[in-house]
Design a protein around this motif. Structure first.
Motif, PDB file in Angstrom:
ATOM      1  N   UNK A 171      38.857  95.527  42.376  1.00 47.05           N
ATOM      2  CA  UNK A 171      38.994  95.052  43.764  1.00 47.05           C
ATOM      3  C   UNK A 171      40.397  94.517  44.047  1.00 47.05           C
ATOM      4  N   UNK A 172      41.297  94.638  43.096  1.00 45.18           N
ATOM      5  CA  UNK A 172      42.621  94.033  43.247  1.00 45.18           C
ATOM      6  C   UNK A 172      43.411  94.648  44.402  1.00 45.18           C
ATOM      7  N   UNK A 180      42.204  87.509  44.644  1.00 49.73           N
ATOM      8  CA  UNK A 180      43.083  86.381  44.326  1.00 49.73           C
ATOM      9  C   UNK A 180      42.316  85.057  44.347  1.00 49.73           C
ATOM     10  N   UNK A 181      41.400  84.932  45.287  1.00 51.19           N
ATOM     11  CA  UNK A 181      40.599  83.711  45.339  1.00 51.19           C
ATOM     12  C   UNK A 181      39.696  83.603  44.109  1.00 51.19           C
ATOM     13  N   UNK A 182      39.115  84.730  43.715  1.00 53.34           N
ATOM     14  CA  UNK A 182      38.256  84.727  42.526  1.00 53.34           C
ATOM     15  C   UNK A 182      39.074  84.340  41.292  1.00 53.34           C
ATOM     16  N   UNK A 214      49.840  92.226  34.232  1.00 47.09           N
ATOM     17  CA  UNK A 214      48.787  93.248  34.114  1.00 47.09           C
ATOM     18  C   UNK A 214      48.362  93.757  35.495  1.00 47.09           C
ATOM     19  N   UNK A 215      48.081  92.837  36.414  1.00 47.72           N
ATOM     20  CA  UNK A 215      47.559  93.226  37.730  1.00 47.72           C
ATOM     21  C   UNK A 215      48.665  93.475  38.743  1.00 47.72           C
ATOM     22  N   UNK A 216      49.745  92.705  38.662  1.00 48.26           N
ATOM     23  CA  UNK A 216      50.870  92.877  39.574  1.00 48.26           C
ATOM     24  C   UNK A 216      50.615  92.276  40.947  1.00 48.26           C
ATOM     25  N   UNK A 217      51.697  91.961  41.643  1.00 52.06           N
ATOM     26  CA  UNK A 217      51.611  91.418  43.003  1.00 52.06           C
ATOM     27  C   UNK A 217      51.550  92.559  44.004  1.00 52.06           C
TER      28      UNK A 217
END
Length: 426
Positions: A171-172, A180-182, A214-217
Protein backbone atom coordinates in the motif's frame (compact mmCIF):
# COMPACT_ATOMS: atom_id res chain seq x y z
CA UNK A 1 38.48 -41.23 53.91
CA UNK A 2 34.67 -41.42 54.14
CA UNK A 3 33.07 -44.82 54.19
CA UNK A 4 31.43 -45.81 50.92
CA UNK A 5 27.74 -46.69 51.08
CA UNK A 6 26.66 -50.19 50.17
CA UNK A 7 25.31 -50.33 46.62
CA UNK A 8 21.64 -51.22 46.91
CA UNK A 9 19.64 -53.02 44.27
CA UNK A 10 16.42 -51.66 42.78
CA UNK A 11 14.48 -54.22 44.83
CA UNK A 12 16.18 -53.13 48.07
CA UNK A 13 15.42 -49.47 47.31
CA UNK A 14 11.75 -50.30 46.74
CA UNK A 15 11.58 -51.77 50.25
CA UNK A 16 12.84 -48.60 52.00
CA UNK A 17 9.98 -47.16 54.08
CA UNK A 18 11.37 -45.24 57.06
CA UNK A 19 11.55 -41.44 57.08
CA UNK A 20 15.03 -40.03 56.56
CA UNK A 21 17.89 -40.11 54.07
CA UNK A 22 19.01 -43.49 52.76
CA UNK A 23 22.34 -43.83 50.96
CA UNK A 24 21.87 -46.14 47.98
CA UNK A 25 25.48 -46.42 46.83
CA UNK A 26 26.80 -46.54 43.31
CA UNK A 27 27.54 -42.79 43.37
CA UNK A 28 28.93 -41.00 46.41
CA UNK A 29 26.34 -38.72 48.01
CA UNK A 30 23.27 -40.24 46.30
CA UNK A 31 20.35 -40.70 48.70
CA UNK A 32 16.67 -41.51 48.68
CA UNK A 33 14.89 -39.09 50.98
CA UNK A 34 11.62 -40.30 52.52
CA UNK A 35 9.23 -37.91 54.27
CA UNK A 36 5.84 -39.32 55.27
CA UNK A 37 5.59 -41.55 52.24
CA UNK A 38 6.94 -38.94 49.80
CA UNK A 39 10.18 -40.22 48.21
CA UNK A 40 12.71 -38.26 46.12
CA UNK A 41 16.32 -38.57 44.96
CA UNK A 42 18.90 -36.22 46.53
CA UNK A 43 22.56 -35.85 45.59
CA UNK A 44 24.77 -34.19 48.20
CA UNK A 45 27.84 -32.65 46.59
CA UNK A 46 30.74 -30.41 47.53
CA UNK A 47 30.72 -27.24 45.43
CA UNK A 48 33.09 -24.26 45.50
CA UNK A 49 35.91 -25.58 47.72
CA UNK A 50 38.08 -22.80 49.13
CA UNK A 51 40.48 -22.00 52.02
CA UNK A 52 39.71 -19.67 54.92
CA UNK A 53 42.10 -17.06 56.42
CA UNK A 54 43.81 -19.75 58.48
CA UNK A 55 44.49 -21.90 55.45
CA UNK A 56 41.85 -24.46 56.42
CA UNK A 57 39.92 -25.97 53.54
CA UNK A 58 36.23 -24.95 53.46
CA UNK A 59 33.82 -27.16 51.60
CA UNK A 60 30.35 -25.91 50.69
CA UNK A 61 27.95 -28.85 50.53
CA UNK A 62 24.69 -28.60 48.67
CA UNK A 63 21.77 -30.90 48.00
CA UNK A 64 20.61 -31.28 44.43
CA UNK A 65 17.21 -32.79 43.69
CA UNK A 66 17.15 -35.42 40.96
CA UNK A 67 13.41 -36.09 40.84
CA UNK A 68 10.77 -38.22 42.58
CA UNK A 69 10.92 -41.97 43.09
CA UNK A 70 9.77 -44.23 41.45
CA UNK A 71 9.14 -41.87 38.49
CA UNK A 72 12.92 -41.57 38.33
CA UNK A 73 14.35 -45.08 38.65
CA UNK A 74 17.47 -46.01 40.61
CA UNK A 75 19.44 -46.41 37.37
CA UNK A 76 18.31 -43.02 36.11
CA UNK A 77 19.15 -41.36 39.43
CA UNK A 78 22.68 -42.83 39.34
CA UNK A 79 23.16 -41.69 35.74
CA UNK A 80 22.04 -38.14 36.62
CA UNK A 81 24.27 -38.13 39.69
CA UNK A 82 27.32 -39.23 37.66
CA UNK A 83 26.68 -36.47 35.09
CA UNK A 84 26.46 -33.82 37.82
CA UNK A 85 29.66 -35.09 39.44
CA UNK A 86 31.38 -34.82 36.06
CA UNK A 87 30.19 -31.21 35.67
CA UNK A 88 31.55 -30.33 39.10
CA UNK A 89 34.95 -31.85 38.25
CA UNK A 90 34.97 -29.65 35.15
CA UNK A 91 34.36 -26.53 37.25
CA UNK A 92 30.65 -26.17 36.51
CA UNK A 93 28.27 -25.31 39.33
CA UNK A 94 25.10 -27.30 38.40
CA UNK A 95 22.82 -25.36 40.74
CA UNK A 96 24.00 -22.02 39.39
CA UNK A 97 23.69 -23.38 35.86
CA UNK A 98 20.12 -24.52 36.56
CA UNK A 99 19.21 -21.09 37.94
CA UNK A 100 20.68 -19.43 34.87
CA UNK A 101 18.70 -21.74 32.60
CA UNK A 102 15.50 -21.02 34.53
CA UNK A 103 16.18 -17.27 34.31
CA UNK A 104 16.86 -17.57 30.60
CA UNK A 105 13.62 -19.51 30.20
CA UNK A 106 11.76 -16.89 32.24
CA UNK A 107 13.08 -14.14 29.98
CA UNK A 108 12.14 -16.12 26.87
CA UNK A 109 8.62 -16.66 28.17
CA UNK A 110 8.41 -12.98 29.12
CA UNK A 111 9.29 -12.06 25.57
CA UNK A 112 6.73 -14.39 24.02
CA UNK A 113 4.32 -11.53 23.48
CA UNK A 114 2.63 -11.38 20.11
CA UNK A 115 2.48 -8.18 18.11
CA UNK A 116 -1.30 -8.14 18.53
CA UNK A 117 -1.03 -8.33 22.34
CA UNK A 118 1.36 -5.38 22.44
CA UNK A 119 -0.71 -3.38 19.95
CA UNK A 120 -3.86 -3.76 22.03
CA UNK A 121 -2.11 -2.43 25.13
CA UNK A 122 -0.73 0.55 23.20
CA UNK A 123 -4.17 1.29 21.74
CA UNK A 124 -5.69 1.15 25.23
CA UNK A 125 -3.04 3.61 26.41
CA UNK A 126 -3.64 5.84 23.40
CA UNK A 127 -7.37 5.91 24.12
CA UNK A 128 -6.52 7.92 27.23
CA UNK A 129 -4.38 10.35 25.24
CA UNK A 130 -6.30 10.93 22.02
CA UNK A 131 -9.28 13.27 22.20
CA UNK A 132 -10.86 12.10 18.96
CA UNK A 133 -12.48 8.67 19.17
CA UNK A 134 -12.32 8.41 15.40
CA UNK A 135 -8.51 8.49 15.57
CA UNK A 136 -8.55 5.75 18.21
CA UNK A 137 -10.76 3.61 15.98
CA UNK A 138 -8.37 4.20 13.07
CA UNK A 139 -5.51 2.67 15.06
CA UNK A 140 -7.46 -0.58 15.43
CA UNK A 141 -8.97 -0.67 11.95
CA UNK A 142 -5.73 -0.01 10.03
CA UNK A 143 -3.77 -2.59 12.01
CA UNK A 144 -6.61 -5.10 11.61
CA UNK A 145 -6.68 -4.56 7.85
CA UNK A 146 -3.02 -4.23 6.92
CA UNK A 147 -0.83 -5.65 9.72
CA UNK A 148 -2.58 -8.33 11.77
CA UNK A 149 -3.08 -10.77 8.84
CA UNK A 150 0.71 -11.25 8.51
CA UNK A 151 2.26 -10.01 11.76
CA UNK A 152 -0.54 -10.10 14.33
CA UNK A 153 0.28 -13.50 15.82
CA UNK A 154 4.05 -13.27 15.40
CA UNK A 155 6.21 -12.99 18.53
CA UNK A 156 7.04 -9.28 18.51
CA UNK A 157 10.69 -9.94 19.32
CA UNK A 158 11.05 -11.93 16.09
CA UNK A 159 9.77 -9.23 13.73
CA UNK A 160 12.34 -7.50 11.54
CA UNK A 161 12.36 -4.36 9.44
CA UNK A 162 12.04 -6.60 6.36
CA UNK A 163 8.79 -8.03 7.76
CA UNK A 164 7.45 -4.51 8.29
CA UNK A 165 8.57 -3.30 4.87
CA UNK A 166 6.88 -6.32 3.28
CA UNK A 167 3.62 -5.58 5.11
CA UNK A 168 3.66 -1.93 4.02
CA UNK A 169 4.96 -2.14 0.47
CA UNK A 170 1.62 -3.32 -0.96
CA UNK A 171 0.00 0.00 0.00
CA UNK A 172 3.05 2.28 0.02
CA UNK A 173 2.27 3.74 -3.39
CA UNK A 174 -1.50 3.40 -3.74
CA UNK A 175 -2.32 4.46 -0.18
CA UNK A 176 0.82 6.27 0.87
CA UNK A 177 -0.77 8.54 3.47
CA UNK A 178 -2.40 5.58 5.18
CA UNK A 179 0.83 3.58 4.98
CA UNK A 180 2.84 6.40 6.57
CA UNK A 181 0.39 6.65 9.45
CA UNK A 182 0.54 2.90 10.00
CA UNK A 183 4.35 3.02 10.05
CA UNK A 184 4.22 5.68 12.77
CA UNK A 185 1.83 3.53 14.78
CA UNK A 186 4.11 0.52 14.38
CA UNK A 187 7.05 2.55 15.65
CA UNK A 188 5.05 3.49 18.76
CA UNK A 189 4.12 -0.16 19.39
CA UNK A 190 7.75 -1.28 19.09
CA UNK A 191 8.82 1.53 21.43
CA UNK A 192 6.44 0.04 23.99
CA UNK A 193 7.77 -3.48 23.36
CA UNK A 194 11.37 -2.27 23.83
CA UNK A 195 10.45 -0.51 27.08
CA UNK A 196 8.84 -3.71 28.36
CA UNK A 197 11.85 -5.77 27.15
CA UNK A 198 9.68 -7.84 24.82
CA UNK A 199 11.88 -6.63 21.99
CA UNK A 200 15.66 -6.17 21.96
CA UNK A 201 17.53 -4.01 19.46
CA UNK A 202 16.79 -1.03 17.24
CA UNK A 203 13.17 -0.20 16.50
CA UNK A 204 12.43 -2.02 13.19
CA UNK A 205 9.67 0.45 12.30
CA UNK A 206 11.92 3.52 12.54
CA UNK A 207 12.13 5.56 9.33
CA UNK A 208 15.50 7.30 8.96
CA UNK A 209 18.25 4.91 7.94
CA UNK A 210 15.95 1.94 8.47
CA UNK A 211 12.76 1.69 6.40
CA UNK A 212 13.47 4.78 4.32
CA UNK A 213 16.11 3.11 2.11
CA UNK A 214 13.78 0.14 1.55
CA UNK A 215 10.43 1.86 0.90
CA UNK A 216 11.64 5.28 -0.27
CA UNK A 217 9.90 8.66 -0.13
CA UNK A 218 7.09 9.56 -2.48
CA UNK A 219 6.38 13.02 -3.77
CA UNK A 220 2.90 13.78 -2.51
CA UNK A 221 0.45 15.96 -4.35
CA UNK A 222 -2.05 17.47 -1.97
CA UNK A 223 -5.57 16.93 -3.23
CA UNK A 224 -8.65 18.35 -1.53
CA UNK A 225 -11.48 16.07 -0.50
CA UNK A 226 -13.89 15.54 -3.42
CA UNK A 227 -16.80 17.95 -2.95
CA UNK A 228 -20.19 18.52 -4.49
CA UNK A 229 -20.75 21.79 -6.40
CA UNK A 230 -22.98 23.93 -4.21
CA UNK A 231 -25.58 24.25 -6.96
CA UNK A 232 -26.34 20.54 -6.39
CA UNK A 233 -26.46 20.53 -2.61
CA UNK A 234 -30.22 21.12 -2.31
CA UNK A 235 -30.89 18.20 -4.65
CA UNK A 236 -28.52 16.01 -2.64
CA UNK A 237 -30.22 16.85 0.67
CA UNK A 238 -33.65 16.22 -0.86
CA UNK A 239 -32.39 12.78 -1.94
CA UNK A 240 -30.86 12.26 1.51
CA UNK A 241 -34.14 13.03 3.29
CA UNK A 242 -35.87 10.20 1.44
CA UNK A 243 -33.69 7.70 3.28
CA UNK A 244 -34.34 6.20 6.70
CA UNK A 245 -31.85 5.50 9.46
CA UNK A 246 -29.41 7.39 11.63
CA UNK A 247 -26.66 7.77 9.00
CA UNK A 248 -28.71 10.01 6.66
CA UNK A 249 -29.64 12.25 9.62
CA UNK A 250 -26.01 12.43 10.77
CA UNK A 251 -24.87 13.38 7.27
CA UNK A 252 -27.60 16.02 6.92
CA UNK A 253 -26.65 17.50 10.31
CA UNK A 254 -22.97 17.55 9.26
CA UNK A 255 -23.89 19.44 6.08
CA UNK A 256 -26.14 21.95 7.88
CA UNK A 257 -23.49 22.70 10.51
CA UNK A 258 -20.43 22.45 8.19
CA UNK A 259 -18.72 20.47 10.96
CA UNK A 260 -16.24 17.62 10.71
CA UNK A 261 -17.70 14.12 10.76
CA UNK A 262 -15.82 13.20 13.96
CA UNK A 263 -17.41 16.15 15.76
CA UNK A 264 -20.85 14.99 14.63
CA UNK A 265 -20.23 11.34 15.54
CA UNK A 266 -19.15 12.29 19.05
CA UNK A 267 -21.97 14.79 19.66
CA UNK A 268 -23.87 14.26 22.93
CA UNK A 269 -27.33 15.52 23.78
CA UNK A 270 -25.99 17.51 26.73
CA UNK A 271 -23.97 19.64 24.30
CA UNK A 272 -27.12 21.05 22.69
CA UNK A 273 -28.49 24.33 24.06
CA UNK A 274 -31.99 24.22 22.58
CA UNK A 275 -32.97 27.52 24.19
CA UNK A 276 -30.20 29.52 22.52
CA UNK A 277 -29.97 27.19 19.51
CA UNK A 278 -26.26 26.50 19.95
CA UNK A 279 -24.22 23.31 19.88
CA UNK A 280 -21.28 23.64 22.30
CA UNK A 281 -18.47 21.26 21.32
CA UNK A 282 -15.92 20.88 24.15
CA UNK A 283 -12.28 21.52 23.31
CA UNK A 284 -11.39 17.87 23.98
CA UNK A 285 -13.17 16.93 20.75
CA UNK A 286 -11.94 19.79 18.61
CA UNK A 287 -8.97 19.62 16.27
CA UNK A 288 -7.82 23.10 17.38
CA UNK A 289 -8.20 22.13 21.06
CA UNK A 290 -10.59 25.04 21.67
CA UNK A 291 -14.28 24.99 22.57
CA UNK A 292 -16.39 25.60 19.47
CA UNK A 293 -19.90 27.09 19.53
CA UNK A 294 -21.97 26.14 16.50
CA UNK A 295 -25.08 28.23 15.75
CA UNK A 296 -27.95 25.89 14.84
CA UNK A 297 -30.34 26.85 12.08
CA UNK A 298 -34.06 26.11 12.33
CA UNK A 299 -33.54 23.14 10.01
CA UNK A 300 -30.85 21.71 12.29
CA UNK A 301 -33.02 22.26 15.37
CA UNK A 302 -35.99 20.52 13.73
CA UNK A 303 -33.79 17.52 12.89
CA UNK A 304 -32.61 17.28 16.51
CA UNK A 305 -36.11 17.71 17.96
CA UNK A 306 -37.44 14.93 15.75
CA UNK A 307 -34.65 12.60 16.89
CA UNK A 308 -35.21 13.54 20.53
CA UNK A 309 -38.93 12.75 20.35
CA UNK A 310 -38.22 9.42 18.68
CA UNK A 311 -35.50 8.20 21.08
CA UNK A 312 -36.10 9.96 24.46
CA UNK A 313 -32.34 9.93 25.16
CA UNK A 314 -30.29 10.65 28.27
CA UNK A 315 -27.97 13.72 28.37
CA UNK A 316 -24.83 11.59 27.96
CA UNK A 317 -26.20 9.62 25.01
CA UNK A 318 -24.80 10.05 21.51
CA UNK A 319 -27.09 12.06 19.25
CA UNK A 320 -26.21 9.83 16.30
CA UNK A 321 -25.39 6.41 17.78
CA UNK A 322 -24.36 3.46 15.65
CA UNK A 323 -27.13 0.86 15.18
CA UNK A 324 -25.28 -1.58 17.46
CA UNK A 325 -24.26 1.03 20.01
CA UNK A 326 -21.30 3.34 20.30
CA UNK A 327 -20.31 5.93 17.73
CA UNK A 328 -20.94 5.95 14.03
CA UNK A 329 -17.88 5.64 11.79
CA UNK A 330 -16.82 7.39 8.61
CA UNK A 331 -17.40 4.10 6.80
CA UNK A 332 -21.13 4.31 7.50
CA UNK A 333 -21.39 7.71 5.78
CA UNK A 334 -19.00 6.69 3.01
CA UNK A 335 -21.18 3.65 2.29
CA UNK A 336 -24.31 5.85 2.36
CA UNK A 337 -22.84 8.32 -0.15
CA UNK A 338 -21.71 5.42 -2.35
CA UNK A 339 -25.24 3.97 -2.42
CA UNK A 340 -26.69 7.38 -3.25
CA UNK A 341 -24.10 7.90 -5.98
CA UNK A 342 -24.75 4.48 -7.54
CA UNK A 343 -28.50 5.09 -7.60
CA UNK A 344 -28.13 8.53 -9.18
CA UNK A 345 -25.55 7.21 -11.64
CA UNK A 346 -28.16 4.81 -12.99
CA UNK A 347 -30.64 7.66 -13.30
CA UNK A 348 -28.53 10.36 -14.96
CA UNK A 349 -25.23 8.71 -15.85
CA UNK A 350 -23.29 11.14 -13.66
CA UNK A 351 -23.96 10.46 -9.99
CA UNK A 352 -22.57 12.54 -7.16
CA UNK A 353 -19.03 13.39 -8.20
CA UNK A 354 -16.58 16.24 -7.90
CA UNK A 355 -16.34 17.43 -11.53
CA UNK A 356 -12.84 18.85 -11.01
CA UNK A 357 -11.45 15.53 -9.76
CA UNK A 358 -13.93 13.09 -11.31
CA UNK A 359 -14.16 11.35 -7.96
CA UNK A 360 -17.16 10.43 -5.80
CA UNK A 361 -17.83 13.10 -3.18
CA UNK A 362 -16.97 12.64 0.50
CA UNK A 363 -18.48 13.73 3.80
CA UNK A 364 -15.58 16.09 4.49
CA UNK A 365 -15.99 17.57 1.02
CA UNK A 366 -19.23 19.28 2.08
CA UNK A 367 -17.12 21.66 4.19
CA UNK A 368 -15.52 22.79 0.92
CA UNK A 369 -18.98 23.03 -0.63
CA UNK A 370 -20.04 25.37 2.17
CA UNK A 371 -16.85 27.44 1.85
CA UNK A 372 -17.27 27.84 -1.92
CA UNK A 373 -20.91 28.88 -1.49
CA UNK A 374 -20.13 31.39 1.29
CA UNK A 375 -17.39 32.98 -0.84
CA UNK A 376 -19.39 33.10 -4.08
CA UNK A 377 -22.93 33.79 -2.87
CA UNK A 378 -22.65 35.81 0.35
CA UNK A 379 -21.01 38.98 1.59
CA UNK A 380 -19.98 37.61 4.97
CA UNK A 381 -16.37 38.41 5.95
CA UNK A 382 -13.79 35.70 5.31
CA UNK A 383 -13.06 35.50 9.03
CA UNK A 384 -16.67 34.66 9.84
CA UNK A 385 -16.74 31.87 7.25
CA UNK A 386 -13.43 30.47 8.48
CA UNK A 387 -14.66 30.48 12.06
CA UNK A 388 -17.73 28.46 11.06
CA UNK A 389 -15.30 25.80 9.82
CA UNK A 390 -13.32 26.07 13.11
CA UNK A 391 -10.15 26.82 11.18
CA UNK A 392 -7.35 28.24 13.29
CA UNK A 393 -6.95 31.91 12.50
CA UNK A 394 -3.39 33.28 12.34
CA UNK A 395 -4.08 36.11 14.78
CA UNK A 396 -5.02 34.87 18.28
CA UNK A 397 -6.50 38.27 19.20
CA UNK A 398 -8.62 38.20 16.07
CA UNK A 399 -9.73 34.64 16.84
CA UNK A 400 -10.76 35.54 20.40
CA UNK A 401 -12.74 38.52 19.08
CA UNK A 402 -14.54 36.40 16.51
CA UNK A 403 -15.62 33.83 19.08
CA UNK A 404 -17.73 36.47 20.77
CA UNK A 405 -18.50 39.45 18.57
CA UNK A 406 -19.15 37.47 15.38
CA UNK A 407 -21.46 34.84 16.88
CA UNK A 408 -24.55 36.70 15.64
CA UNK A 409 -23.06 36.99 12.16
CA UNK A 410 -22.39 33.26 12.16
CA UNK A 411 -26.01 32.64 13.16
CA UNK A 412 -27.11 34.59 10.11
CA UNK A 413 -24.66 32.77 7.86
CA UNK A 414 -25.82 29.33 9.03
CA UNK A 415 -29.47 30.32 8.62
CA UNK A 416 -28.77 31.43 5.03
CA UNK A 417 -26.88 28.19 4.37
CA UNK A 418 -29.76 26.08 5.68
CA UNK A 419 -32.20 28.03 3.51
CA UNK A 420 -29.99 27.47 0.46
CA UNK A 421 -29.74 23.73 1.28
CA UNK A 422 -33.52 23.42 1.50
CA UNK A 423 -34.27 25.36 -1.69
CA UNK A 424 -37.03 24.00 -3.90
CA UNK A 425 -35.87 21.09 -6.04
CA UNK A 426 -37.46 20.77 -9.46
Amino acid sequence: MPKKAKELSALSVSKLKENGRHAVGGVDGLHLRIVNGSRAWILRVAVGQRFDDNGKQQVHRRDIGLGPYPEVSLAEARAKALEIKKQIRNGIDPIKQKKEKLESLRIQNHRKKSFRECAKIVIANKSRELKNEKHIAQWSSTLETYIYPTLGDRIIGSITKIDIATALESIWIEKNETAKRIRGRLETIFDYAKAMEYFVGDNPAAWKGNLEPILGNLKQESRPHPSLPYVQVASFIHDLQQRNGISPKALEFAILTACRSGEVFGALWKEIDFKNKIWIIPKERMKADKEHRVPLSEAAIRLLEQLYQETHPQPDDFIFPAPRGGMLSDMSLTALIKRMHDKKLKEDGIGYIDPKQNRVITTHGFRSTFRDWSADKTDYPREVCEHVLAHKLPDEVEAAYLRGAYLEKRKGLMADWAEFCSAHVN
